[in-house]
Design an enzyme around this catalytic site. Structure first.
Site, PDB file in Angstrom:
ATOM      1  N   CYS A 309      24.932   4.314 -28.753  1.00  0.00           N
ATOM      2  CA  CYS A 309      26.341   4.048 -28.482  1.00  0.00           C
ATOM      3  C   CYS A 309      27.226   5.192 -28.934  1.00  0.00           C
ATOM      4  CB  CYS A 309      26.769   2.744 -29.154  1.00  0.00           C
ATOM      5  SG  CYS A 309      26.960   2.881 -30.941  1.00  0.00           S
ATOM      6  N   CYS A 323      35.103   8.301 -31.567  1.00  0.00           N
ATOM      7  CA  CYS A 323      34.331   8.263 -30.321  1.00  0.00           C
ATOM      8  C   CYS A 323      33.585   9.582 -30.164  1.00  0.00           C
ATOM      9  CB  CYS A 323      35.264   8.030 -29.135  1.00  0.00           C
ATOM     10  SG  CYS A 323      34.450   8.199 -27.521  1.00  0.00           S
TER      11      CYS A 323
END
Length: 589
Positions: A309, A323
Site C-alpha cells: 500500500c 503518501c
C-alpha cells in the site's frame, strides 16, 4: 651511463612499448590501428596459467626465492665494494641510496666521489677530534664514561654503549626507516653502517634489520616486485622491453605486473582499477538509496517501501504519515484525491512538472543501479565458478585421475585431455569474468561495437558452458563404474572437441577486445567481422583439433577435405557423414 638493465623502468608505462595495458595508449575502445596477433594454446600450462599467451613470446620474467634474492643482493654488494675499493658496509649504504642500481652507483661515484660521500654520509676521516682524555661525556645522556665505553660513528660524535643500543633498537622497531639511520647528533648526517647495528642490536633486532634490508632489495628495485598473493614469499624480476604483463608465480597466483592486480587480460589496467573501485565505493550505496527509497517529507530520512500500500509511516520519533506516490500528508487524502489507496494527485502534479526533476534523478539512479548489477552479478558468478573449477581441477589431479586410470585401465598420460579441459575452463572463466567489466565501460553510443562484443561474448560463454558441463557432469559416471566403459572413447572425443572449440571462441574474443573491437567501423559496418567471427587469421586454428574427430578448419567452413565427415558451421566440430546434428553443439546440419 646506465646499463641496459637499469635504463628500463618496468613500473613506468611510458618506458614500455604501446600496449593495451598502458594508460597512455590510444583510446581503448576506438583503436582501429591495432594489428591482429596470432595467439595459440599453451598445451602444458599450469592450472592457473594464461592459455592465451603468444607462443612466439619467451617468458619475460624470473621467479626468485629468498635464497636467490640474498645471493643477488650479496653479488651486487661485493661487486660495488670491489670496483670502488670500499668496505662492504659502505657499499650497502651506497646501493640503498641508489635503489640497488649498481650502474647508478658507479656513474655517480666516478663523476663526483666527494659529492656522493657527502650526500650519503660516508666520511673518509672523523670530523670530531677528541683529546687524550680518560673520560668523555655522552651526547645523549650527558654523563661521563670511560673511553672504552664510548663509541662513535665515522663522524666521531661520542655516545655511550647504552645510549647507542637504545637508539638503534628503537629505530629498528620503528620500521624500515632504520636502513637510513644517521648519527644521533642532530647536526650530523653521517650514516650508521651495518657493523654498528650488529655491534649494539640484540639478536631479534639484527634479524629484523636483515629482513628490512632483504625486502628493500625488491621494493626499491624498479625491475622487481613481490608476488601480491597473500602469504607468498616469491619475488618476480621483470625483463626490460617485454610486451605482456601477465605473470604466473610458483604459488599458482596469476597477476599483472603493471598494476599487481590479478591477471586481467584482455582488459586494461585502467578499466580494472575503475571496476574494483566501483565495487567498493560508497557511491553504489547512494545509488541504491536513490533508486529504492524516498525521503520522508518531514525529517528527510530515506524510507524504503517494503509493502504494497501507499500509506507510509516514518520511523520514530518522526512517525509522519504520508503518501508514497505524491509525498503529501496522508491526512490530506480522501475521496477528493481518488481514495486513500488510489492517489491521483501524483499524476496531476507530474503533468504540471512538480515532480519531474526528482523522478528523473530517481529513474536515472535506478537504471544505473540495474545496469551495474547486471554486469557485477555475472562478473562475480564467473569468479565463483572459476574458484570452484580450480578446486575441481585440484581434486582431479590429486585423487580422481589415479582412480579413473585404474577403472578405465588406461595410463594417466592418456587422460591428459581431462586436465587440459579443466585448465581451459579455469582460464576461460577468468577471461569471461573480466569481459563483463569491459562491457560495463563500453560506451552505450557505440551500438555496432556493443552488438559485436555481445555476440563474441555470447558465443564464447555458450561454448564454455558446454565444456564445463561436459567436464563436470559427464565425467562422473566413469568414476563410479567398476568395469571399463566402452563409451569412454566417445567421451574423450567429445571433451577434446569441446576444449578445442571453446579455445577458438575465446581466442576470437580476446583478439577482438585487445584490438578495441576495430573489426566494427565507425559507421557500424563490419570491415572484418566475418573474419573475426570465423577465427581471424588461419594461424589461430593451429591449436585446435587436439582430440579425435575435431576439425582443423575454422567456424564458418561448411566442408572438410575428409569426405567421411562434415564440419559444423556453428562450432567447427567434424561429425560423421551420417549425422544430421552436431555431436558437440546439437546444431542441425
Amino acid at each position: 651511463m646506465e646499463s641496459d638493465d637499469d635504463m628500463h623502468d618496468a613500473n613506468d608505462v611510458e618506458s614500455l612499448d604501446d600496449d593495451f595495458y598502458s594508460g597512455e595508449a590510444d583510446d581503448y575502445y576506438n583503436s582501429d590501428n591495432a594489428d591482429v596477433d596470432d595467439y595459440e594454446f599453451v598445451e602444458d600450462a599450469d592450472a592457473d596459467s594464461d592459455v592465451f599467451t603468444a607462443r612466439h613470446h619467451q617468458q619475460n620474467y624470473i621467479i626468485l626465492k629468498e635464497e636467490d634474492i640474498r645471493q643477488r643482493q650479496e653479488d651486487d654488494i661485493i661487486r660495488v665494494a670491489g670496483v670502488l675499493s670500499i668496505p662492504r658496509v659502505a657499499a650497502i649504504i651506497l646501493l640503498r641510496h641508489y635503489n640497488w642500481s649498481v650502474s647508478k652507483v658507479h656513474d655517480a661515484w666516478f663523476a663526483d666521489e666527494d659529492g656522493v660521500r657527502k650526500e650519503v654520509g660516508l666520511l673518509e676521516r672523523p670530523v670530531v677530534e677528541h683529546p687524550n682524555l680518560r673520560e668523555l661525556p655522552c651526547g645523549i645522556c650527558f654523563e661521563s664514561h670511560p673511553r672504552d665505553k664510548i663509541m662513535s660513528a665515522a663522524c666521531g660524535h661520542p655516545f655511550c654503549s647504552t645510549c647507542w643500543a637504545g637508539y638503534i633498537s628503537t629505530s629498528i622497531n620503528g620500521g624500515p626507516g632504520c636502513l637510513t639511520l644517521k648519527c644521533p647528533d642532530p647536526s650530523c648526517g653521517v650514516a650508521i653502517d651495518q657493523d654498528m647495528i650488529n655491534q649494539f642490536a640484540p639478536k631479534e633486532d639484527k634479524k629484523k634489520y636483515s629482513q628490512y634490508l632483504l625486502r628493500s632489495y625488491i621494493e626499491d628495485n624498479r625491475k622487481t616486485k613481490w608476488c601480491p598473493a597473500p602469504g607468498c614469499e616469491y619475488a618476480v624480476e621483470y625483463a626490460a622491453g617485454s610486451e605482456g604483463y601477465d605473470v604466473s608465480c610458483q604459488c599458482s597466483f596469476n597477476f599483472c605486473w603493471n598494476c599487481t592486480e590479478e591477471a586481467h587480460r584482455p582488459v586494461d589496467c585502467n578499466t580494472v582499477a575503475q571496476w574494483i573501485m566501483k565495487n567498493s565505493a560508497e557511491s553504489e550505496n547512494m545509488n541504491w538509496i536513490l533508486a529504492n527509497s524516498k525521503p520522508c517529507p518531514k525529517c528527510k530520512r530515506p524510507i524504503e517501501k517494503n509493502q504494497g500500500c501507499m500509506h507510509m509511516t516514518c520511523t520514530p520519533p518522526c512517525k509522519f504519515e504520508f503518501c508514497w506516490l505524491c509525498l503529501g500528508a496522508w491526512s490530506d487524502h480522501g475521496e477528493r484525491t481518488g481514495g486513500f489507496y488510489a492517489c491521483n494527485r501524483y499524476e496531476a502534479a507530474k503533468q504540471e512538472g512538480a515532480y519531474d526533476e526528482a523522478e528523473r534523478r530517481r529513474e536515472m539512479a535506478k537504471n544505473s543501479l540495474e545496469r551495474y548489477t547486471h554486469y557485477y552479478e555475472r562478473w562475480a558468478s564467473n569468479q565463483s565458478s572459476r574458484q570452484k573449477a580450480l578446486h575441481d581441477l585440484h581434486q582431479l589431479q590429486t585423487v580422481q585421475l589415479d582412480k579413473l586410470s585404474d577403472l578405465q585401465c588406461q595410463p594417466e598420460s592418456q587422460l591428459k585431455f581431462i586436465i587440459e579441459a579443466w585448465q581451459q575452463i579455469v582460464e576461460c572463466r577468468r577471461v569471461l569474468k573480466w569481459t563483463y567489466a569491459y562491457g560495463y565501460y563500453l560506451p552505450e553510443l557505440h551500438h555496432a561495437k556493443k552488438q559485436f562484443f555481445e555476440y563474441l561474448q555470447g558465443e564464447a560463454e555458450s561454448g564454455l558452458e558446454r565444456l564445463h558441463q561436459c567436464a563436470e557432469k559427464e565425467l562422473q559416471p566413469f568414476l563410479s563404474e567398476e568395469i571399463p566403459s566402452s563409451n569412454f572413447n566417445d567421451f574423450r572425443t567429445k571433451l577434446a572437441g569441446l576444449t578445442s572449440v571453446t579455445r577458438n571462441y575465446f581466442e576470437n574474443l580476446v583478439r577482438a577486445l585487445e584490438n578495441g573491437l576495430s573489426d566494427v567501423d565507425a559507421h557500424g559496418g563490419c570491415s572484418r567481422a566475418a573474419s573475426s567471427k570465423n577465427g581471424g587469421s588461419s594461424k589461430a586454428s593451429k591449436g585446435g583439433g587436439r582430440g579425435k574427430g575435431t576439425a582443423s578448419t575454422r567456424a564458418g567452413s561448411s566442408r572438410t577435405d575428409d569426405a567421411s565427415h562434415w564440419s559444423c558451421d556453428h562450432c567447427t566440430y567434424a561429425n560423421v557423414k551420417s549425422a544430421t546434428t552436431c555431436q558437440i553443439c546439437q546444431h542441425r546440419r
